[in-house]
Write a protein that holds these residues in place. Sequence first.
Motif, PDB file in Angstrom:
ATOM      1  N   THR A  29       1.705  -0.538  -6.472  1.00  0.00           N
ATOM      2  CA  THR A  29       0.805  -0.345  -5.445  1.00  0.00           C
ATOM      3  C   THR A  29      -0.093   0.044  -5.100  1.00  0.00           C
ATOM      4  O   THR A  29      -1.455  -0.547  -6.082  1.00  0.00           O
ATOM      5  N   PRO A  30      -0.728  -1.599  -4.024  1.00  0.00           N
ATOM      6  CA  PRO A  30      -1.813  -2.204  -4.372  1.00  0.00           C
ATOM      7  C   PRO A  30      -3.400  -1.277  -4.195  1.00  0.00           C
ATOM      8  O   PRO A  30      -2.957  -0.345  -3.457  1.00  0.00           O
ATOM      9  N   SER A  31      -4.288  -1.578  -4.320  1.00  0.00           N
ATOM     10  CA  SER A  31      -5.156  -0.743  -4.022  1.00  0.00           C
ATOM     11  C   SER A  31      -5.802  -0.608  -3.522  1.00  0.00           C
ATOM     12  O   SER A  31      -5.497  -1.308  -1.831  1.00  0.00           O
ATOM     13  N   PRO A  32      -6.798   0.308  -2.653  1.00  0.00           N
ATOM     14  CA  PRO A  32      -7.236   0.286  -1.602  1.00  0.00           C
ATOM     15  C   PRO A  32      -8.193  -0.939  -0.821  1.00  0.00           C
ATOM     16  O   PRO A  32      -8.289  -1.574   0.139  1.00  0.00           O
ATOM     17  N   GLU A  33      -8.950  -0.958  -2.424  1.00  0.00           N
ATOM     18  CA  GLU A  33      -9.801  -2.658  -2.223  1.00  0.00           C
ATOM     19  C   GLU A  33      -8.365  -3.756  -1.762  1.00  0.00           C
ATOM     20  O   GLU A  33      -8.824  -4.452  -1.118  1.00  0.00           O
ATOM     21  N   GLU A  34      -7.533  -3.790  -2.323  1.00  0.00           N
ATOM     22  CA  GLU A  34      -6.494  -4.931  -2.169  1.00  0.00           C
ATOM     23  C   GLU A  34      -6.239  -4.956  -0.866  1.00  0.00           C
ATOM     24  O   GLU A  34      -6.348  -5.795  -0.318  1.00  0.00           O
ATOM     25  N   LEU A  35      -5.770  -3.800  -0.040  1.00  0.00           N
ATOM     26  CA  LEU A  35      -5.212  -2.993   1.167  1.00  0.00           C
ATOM     27  C   LEU A  35      -6.563  -4.404   2.114  1.00  0.00           C
ATOM     28  O   LEU A  35      -6.413  -4.189   2.634  1.00  0.00           O
ATOM     29  N   ARG A  71       2.648  -4.871   6.854  1.00  0.00           N
ATOM     30  CA  ARG A  71       2.772  -3.401   6.672  1.00  0.00           C
ATOM     31  C   ARG A  71       2.163  -2.892   5.212  1.00  0.00           C
ATOM     32  O   ARG A  71       2.572  -1.658   5.120  1.00  0.00           O
ATOM     33  N   GLY A  72       2.252  -3.521   4.950  1.00  0.00           N
ATOM     34  CA  GLY A  72       1.766  -3.503   3.094  1.00  0.00           C
ATOM     35  C   GLY A  72       2.929  -2.726   1.775  1.00  0.00           C
ATOM     36  O   GLY A  72       2.686  -2.691   1.294  1.00  0.00           O
ATOM     37  N   THR A  73       3.794  -3.623   2.796  1.00  0.00           N
ATOM     38  CA  THR A  73       5.175  -3.434   1.040  1.00  0.00           C
ATOM     39  C   THR A  73       5.546  -4.791   1.048  1.00  0.00           C
ATOM     40  O   THR A  73       6.678  -4.864   0.560  1.00  0.00           O
ATOM     41  N   ASN A 166       7.415   5.678   1.970  1.00  0.00           N
ATOM     42  CA  ASN A 166       8.706   4.887   2.818  1.00  0.00           C
ATOM     43  C   ASN A 166       7.992   3.309   2.478  1.00  0.00           C
ATOM     44  O   ASN A 166       8.472   2.962   2.100  1.00  0.00           O
ATOM     45  N   VAL A 167       6.652   3.625   2.938  1.00  0.00           N
ATOM     46  CA  VAL A 167       6.294   1.818   2.435  1.00  0.00           C
ATOM     47  C   VAL A 167       6.210   1.509   0.724  1.00  0.00           C
ATOM     48  O   VAL A 167       6.638   1.015   0.420  1.00  0.00           O
ATOM     49  N   ALA A 168       6.073   2.465   0.164  1.00  0.00           N
ATOM     50  CA  ALA A 168       5.986   2.307  -1.377  1.00  0.00           C
ATOM     51  C   ALA A 168       7.596   2.865  -2.020  1.00  0.00           C
ATOM     52  O   ALA A 168       7.346   2.313  -3.018  1.00  0.00           O
ATOM     53  N   GLU A 169       7.624   3.158  -1.104  1.00  0.00           N
ATOM     54  CA  GLU A 169      10.136   3.387  -2.247  1.00  0.00           C
ATOM     55  C   GLU A 169       9.919   1.919  -1.431  1.00  0.00           C
ATOM     56  O   GLU A 169      11.112   1.454  -1.711  1.00  0.00           O
TER      57      GLU A 169
END
Lengths: 473, 473
Positions: A29-35, A71-73, A166-169
């Motif tokens: 999972t990308p970190s909040p900073e990364e996102l 979308r962060g996917t 769902n994005v994490a999946e």
Amino acid sequence: MSVMPAGRSRESPAAAAQRIETRVRERITPSPEELARVARVRADLVRAVQLAAEARKSPLTRALVAGSAARGTFLRDRLDIDFFLLFPPELPRAQLETEGLALAEAILTKPERKYAEHPYLRGTFQGYTVDVVPGYAIGDPSKPLTAVDRTPFHDEHLRAHQTPANVAEVRLAKLFLRSLGIYGSEARTEGFSGYLVELVLLQFGTLHALLEAARSWRLPVRLCPPGKEPPRLPPDVALILPDAVDPNRNVASALSPRNLALFILGAAAYLEHPSEEWFELPKPRHLSRADALERVARRATHVSVVEMPRPALVDDTLYPQLRKAERAIAEEAARAGFEVVGSACAAGSAALLVLVEVAHGRLSAVRVQDGPPAGLDRVGSFLEKWTAPGAPVSQGPYVREDGRLGIEVRRTERDLEAVLAVAIPRLSLGKDISPAAAERTQIRGLADQPESLELDRALVDLLGKRLPWLGPR
Amino acid sequence: MSVMPAGRSRESPAAAAQRIETRVRERITPSPEELARVARVRADLVRAVQLAAEARKSPLTRALVAGSAARGTFLRDRLDIDFFLLFPPELPRAQLETEGLALAEAILTKPERKYAEHPYLRGTFQGYTVDVVPGYAIGDPSKPLTAVDRTPFHDEHLRAHQTPANVAEVRLAKLFLRSLGIYGSEARTEGFSGYLVELVLLQFGTLHALLEAARSWRLPVRLCPPGKEPPRLPPDVALILPDAVDPNRNVASALSPRNLALFILGAAAYLEHPSEEWFELPKPRHLSRADALERVARRATHVSVVEMPRPALVDDTLYPQLRKAERAIAEEAARAGFEVVGSACAAGSAALLVLVEVAHGRLSAVRVQDGPPAGLDRVGSFLEKWTAPGAPVSQGPYVREDGRLGIEVRRTERDLEAVLAVAIPRLSLGKDISPAAAERTQIRGLADQPESLELDRALVDLLGKRLPWLGPR
């Protein structure tokens, strides 16, 4: 599917899978900073291109980052940003390309021209790799003018339905597919496109639910109500899933039957023996010529290598042609009388290779050929042909048990290399391969083929076939 | 069909044929003295057996010479007299044999017991070879009690329709067929029976007219009005001609498709290039093992020989079984992965031989085997079997392009001799061949097979296949 150790002996496979999936999901999972950083780059890209458009009075309608970066996917170790520049549908195609090119050059560092269906540019922006893709701002996604015009609609559809869970999946699923070597819809891979993964995950919710369903799928798989398949499907379609924004299009058309079958088998194997290995990068596979020669000796077979110059084509155009050439060459070997055990191909930067493995590299000197049945008019010319002085006859003409004539012909070319050398100039190998092939093709036994990376890759496809989770043999 | 010299260059083929046929017909017509002598023998035979029957109060109903000796349709160099002893239908079968045997022994010199469907005796009488055949005096030829009971009806039918000219053409036709090696309905020959020749000549009048018709025949040939075929024909019937005295019976059931096709081709070749050679005894053909080995080397093939003890059977019972064994062995070789080029068989007095020629005597060490498609329940057991320790796997399991599983298996037996040695005990070779075969069968490469007459005969069938009128190659 009992070859992998079950891990912790007290734990059930389902519990182990849950534990593993949770851990992997967290890891990727990308970190909040990364996102936040990616979000900033998205905004900066749009702003930069708008300024550039104003400066050259470009008819740009809209600019947006679509795809997984939007979308962060995305997978953390493989973040490419797809940046779409949309122009009015009235703009002529040539101008679309000029404008796209000019704007990309204005904002990218070291832009490099690429081709897919469609030219685009790749360069860097604030340290990220960015593909700048020009397209048309259309109103109806079922009537695209270029292959990329549907993308903003895909983005919109997914954003409207995806949750963070769902994005994490989706990320987890991409990792699973990448580990099996079947993530990516390019012609070389013939796997799952990113959009296909996201659509399927919307339908099944979690990777685990998807795998539970997939373990009992049978080809072809329909992920749409019966009768709702997109029309005009090619005969060897593996998976049918209509595009959410254009139901006449099959999102899964790039996925090969082999790769979907690998996914089905992998799903079953993972659910029985889950481990983190299922989410690791696939090990690069190759087989040296020396090891291959040893295997071939043990197999008591023969391998010929056809080497052709690589035409100036991108992989997506090249691979379907190369695979066609592989099929044509293997079929020709079979037609000539060889017992084909397998074939493989690979493309290097300068050369294309097709490998054919046969049970015997040298044919017998005779070939049995049927003639017409007694009583037909053709009998006269058959007999005349085969009793003429110098006719290459080993035995006959004679009458077979069923009353037809037969003849045993002496072969002139008997080695696979010699047979292919005669046949290849008249084979249809692939639109851009055939002409070059006729002149500069080299055909050699494996022992005489120079070592190369592409040879090693083709050899592992030919002689190292094995379900990846079973490990090398 | 242009390989024979045309003979006299000014003469048309039709004129040459007429001249040749006239000369041959004259040469083979029995002299009046000869015919009178045969007539006397016929009468003496009947008288002698009637005396013997009275002496032992035998229930003999009728005695007659039937067949070619009765009608003068015999070939001068091959006159055997068929003498039929007919008993009342009420007589039990065992007594029929006893009575036939007793009467034959009373009149023949050196009688020898023979078996066909049916026991009979061969001996000499006034210097002629005579077969004494017991049968039943039946009233309806469509309801025979033994295979020979129709013969007197055949005799009657032919006598009622034949003219002396027709009789002469029958002799000529028999000579033509004998020259091609296709005269005789015994199982070893599978050719034209004497009765079939006579019926066909009744229909066509002359050999020449028959050949003119036959040159354009196509298999299967119907010499009866359509819809009038005898019922229950086997699928590979070559010629259909209902028996004149029993229309439900096909007179030509013994004639093989190969031999009828040879006749058709021979008819065309003779009419184009007539010569007296077409009426000469066929040259005995054989091929020595040394010559055969040379041919095999040139052909770059491999020949294995299966040698089995000959069971105590007459040729008519043996040959169908031997041919079945040949087919079963050749099919097994093909099933095991060999490319079968040809096969042959021969029976000697003590041994049966089956020869198989293959393109390569040694298989590759791998065998590609299909598995189930992904998603089936069978997948689990397939994978379990082929990933078990010690499984004879060369490569795999893997997923094929079509989504099925595949495996490449290591072969244990690779030489044709070794493969056949394993397979033959479980093959169905022929009712009386199989049990003996399992124990005392020898399987060798041709070079290791001891020389024998039957080997030479089988070798010419395997490696000397050629239309006989083209001459040896």
